[in-house]
Design an enzyme around this catalytic site. Structure first.
Site, PDB file in Angstrom:
ATOM      1  N   ARG A  54      41.022  -3.601  -6.200  1.00 23.29           N
ATOM      2  CA  ARG A  54      39.857  -4.092  -6.090  1.00 23.29           C
ATOM      3  C   ARG A  54      38.804  -3.554  -7.256  1.00 23.29           C
ATOM      4  O   ARG A  54      38.266  -2.541  -6.959  1.00 23.29           O
ATOM      5  CB  ARG A  54      39.215  -3.893  -4.673  1.00 23.29           C
ATOM      6  CG  ARG A  54      40.077  -4.720  -3.561  1.00 23.29           C
ATOM      7  CD  ARG A  54      39.340  -4.459  -2.182  1.00 23.29           C
ATOM      8  NE  ARG A  54      39.446  -3.178  -1.967  1.00 23.29           N
ATOM      9  CZ  ARG A  54      40.437  -2.818  -1.035  1.00 23.29           C
ATOM     10  NH1 ARG A  54      41.412  -3.647  -0.629  1.00 23.29           N
ATOM     11  NH2 ARG A  54      40.465  -1.598  -0.619  1.00 23.29           N
ATOM     12  N   ASP A  56      36.231  -2.372 -10.173  1.00 22.74           N
ATOM     13  CA  ASP A  56      34.900  -2.496  -9.935  1.00 22.74           C
ATOM     14  C   ASP A  56      33.984  -3.459 -10.870  1.00 22.74           C
ATOM     15  O   ASP A  56      34.552  -3.768 -11.814  1.00 22.74           O
ATOM     16  CB  ASP A  56      34.040  -1.019 -10.238  1.00 22.74           C
ATOM     17  CG  ASP A  56      34.576  -0.159  -9.116  1.00 22.74           C
ATOM     18  OD1 ASP A  56      34.819  -0.289  -7.938  1.00 22.74           O
ATOM     19  OD2 ASP A  56      34.527   1.140  -9.608  1.00 22.74           O
ATOM     20  N   ARG A 201      37.633   6.966 -13.669  1.00 20.15           N
ATOM     21  CA  ARG A 201      36.444   7.060 -14.398  1.00 20.15           C
ATOM     22  C   ARG A 201      35.851   8.543 -14.217  1.00 20.15           C
ATOM     23  O   ARG A 201      35.197   9.069 -15.167  1.00 20.15           O
ATOM     24  CB  ARG A 201      35.365   6.031 -13.762  1.00 20.15           C
ATOM     25  CG  ARG A 201      35.755   4.544 -14.144  1.00 20.15           C
ATOM     26  CD  ARG A 201      34.727   3.581 -13.517  1.00 20.15           C
ATOM     27  NE  ARG A 201      33.251   3.861 -13.621  1.00 20.15           N
ATOM     28  CZ  ARG A 201      32.277   3.090 -13.107  1.00 20.15           C
ATOM     29  NH1 ARG A 201      32.672   2.449 -12.118  1.00 20.15           N
ATOM     30  NH2 ARG A 201      31.072   3.572 -13.446  1.00 20.15           N
TER      31      ARG A 201
END
Length: 260
Positions: A54, A56, A201
């Site tokens: 999923r 972002d 990230r």
């Protein structure tokens, strides 16, 4: 006579710039929503896809995996061709095939690979604005590479997970983490059995601080041990991240903590 249901697997590539991520949500258009709408129209039945990752808002993919169930008589391998005629140009199905009815992309042993790309030069390059994070201060790639090695192996990555993420465990296994540079592009490549929310990230943001001299490579061990989000670096912007693909493994080949 009931129609036979089959499960179709797709490999989906997309530029995430114009989307609020993968998963359907009320505040904007998503990859999943677009696939559902066009598949339902193409096949003449209500279709709901399930994705392996999923991603972002703003994150890209070259190989996300999705499944859906259908009663269509169209051969599974032909669905990609027909669907791509309808999809917008920033979403392209790379392959479609039939899989067993109980096959699920999130519950298979797998290796996921992500790349985070940094444009490290004095001035921006307009043609790379959508798929790289521009950072004008010079970064020490050798230091970043040394730091990346400390992330390999099985660790508790709570320091590299967004606060309030709802997961059973923050333990994950990183099989490989490397930092390379070609021309002005620094690429952080991470392969693991699953990733926590914002994990790659945050790894990128932390390695950027290493490259800039704010963190020493050896401090990665302390950051991991702290199990505290505040110990790690900032969360790097989404548009520098690309999901490269997923390799599904045999049960005997690899252990997994579950994928997210």
């Amino acid at each position: 006579m009931e129609k036979e249901v089959k499960r179709v697997k797709m490999i989906v590539a997309y530029d995430g710039t114009n989307y609020k991520g993968w998963q359907v949500q009320p505040n904007g258009i998503t990859i999943e929503e677009v696939l559902n709408r066009h598949l339902s129209s193409l096949l003449g039945e209500e279709i709901t896809v399930t994705g392996a990752s999923r991603t972002d808002s703003g994150v890209h993919s070259l190989g996300n995996v999705a499944i859906f169930d259908t009663t269509t008589r169209m051969p599974a391998d032909k669905i990609s061709f027909a669907l791509n005629q309808r999809l917008p140009e920033d979403i392209v199905v790379q392959d479609s095939c039939e899989v067993p009815a109980d096959w699920h992309p999130r519950y298979q042993n797998s290796r996921k690979t992500y790349e985070y790309r940094i444009l490290n030069r004095t001035f921006r390059m307009p043609t790379r604005r959508l798929d790289t994070y521009f950072y004008h201060h010079s970064l020490d790639v050798e230091k970043m590479s040394r730091a990346a090695v400390y992330l390999e192996g099985e660790h508790d990555f709570k320091s590299f997970c967004a606060v309030n993420a709802q997961v059973k465990t923050t333990v994950r296994t990183i099989y490989a983490c490397s930092v390379t540079k070609a021309d002005d592009i620094i690429t952080i490549r991470v392969t693991g059995n699953g990733f926590l929310y914002n994990m790659v990230r945050i790894i990128a943001g932390t390695l950027i601080q290493v490259g800039g001299g704010q963190i020493e490579p050896e401090q990665i061990e302390q950051i991991l041990a702290a199990r505290d989000r505040e110990a790690a670096g900032p969360t790097a912007p989404a548009h520098g991240l690309t999901m490269m693909g997923i390799e599904y493994m045999e049960e005997k080949d690899i252990d997994t903590q579950g994928v997210v």
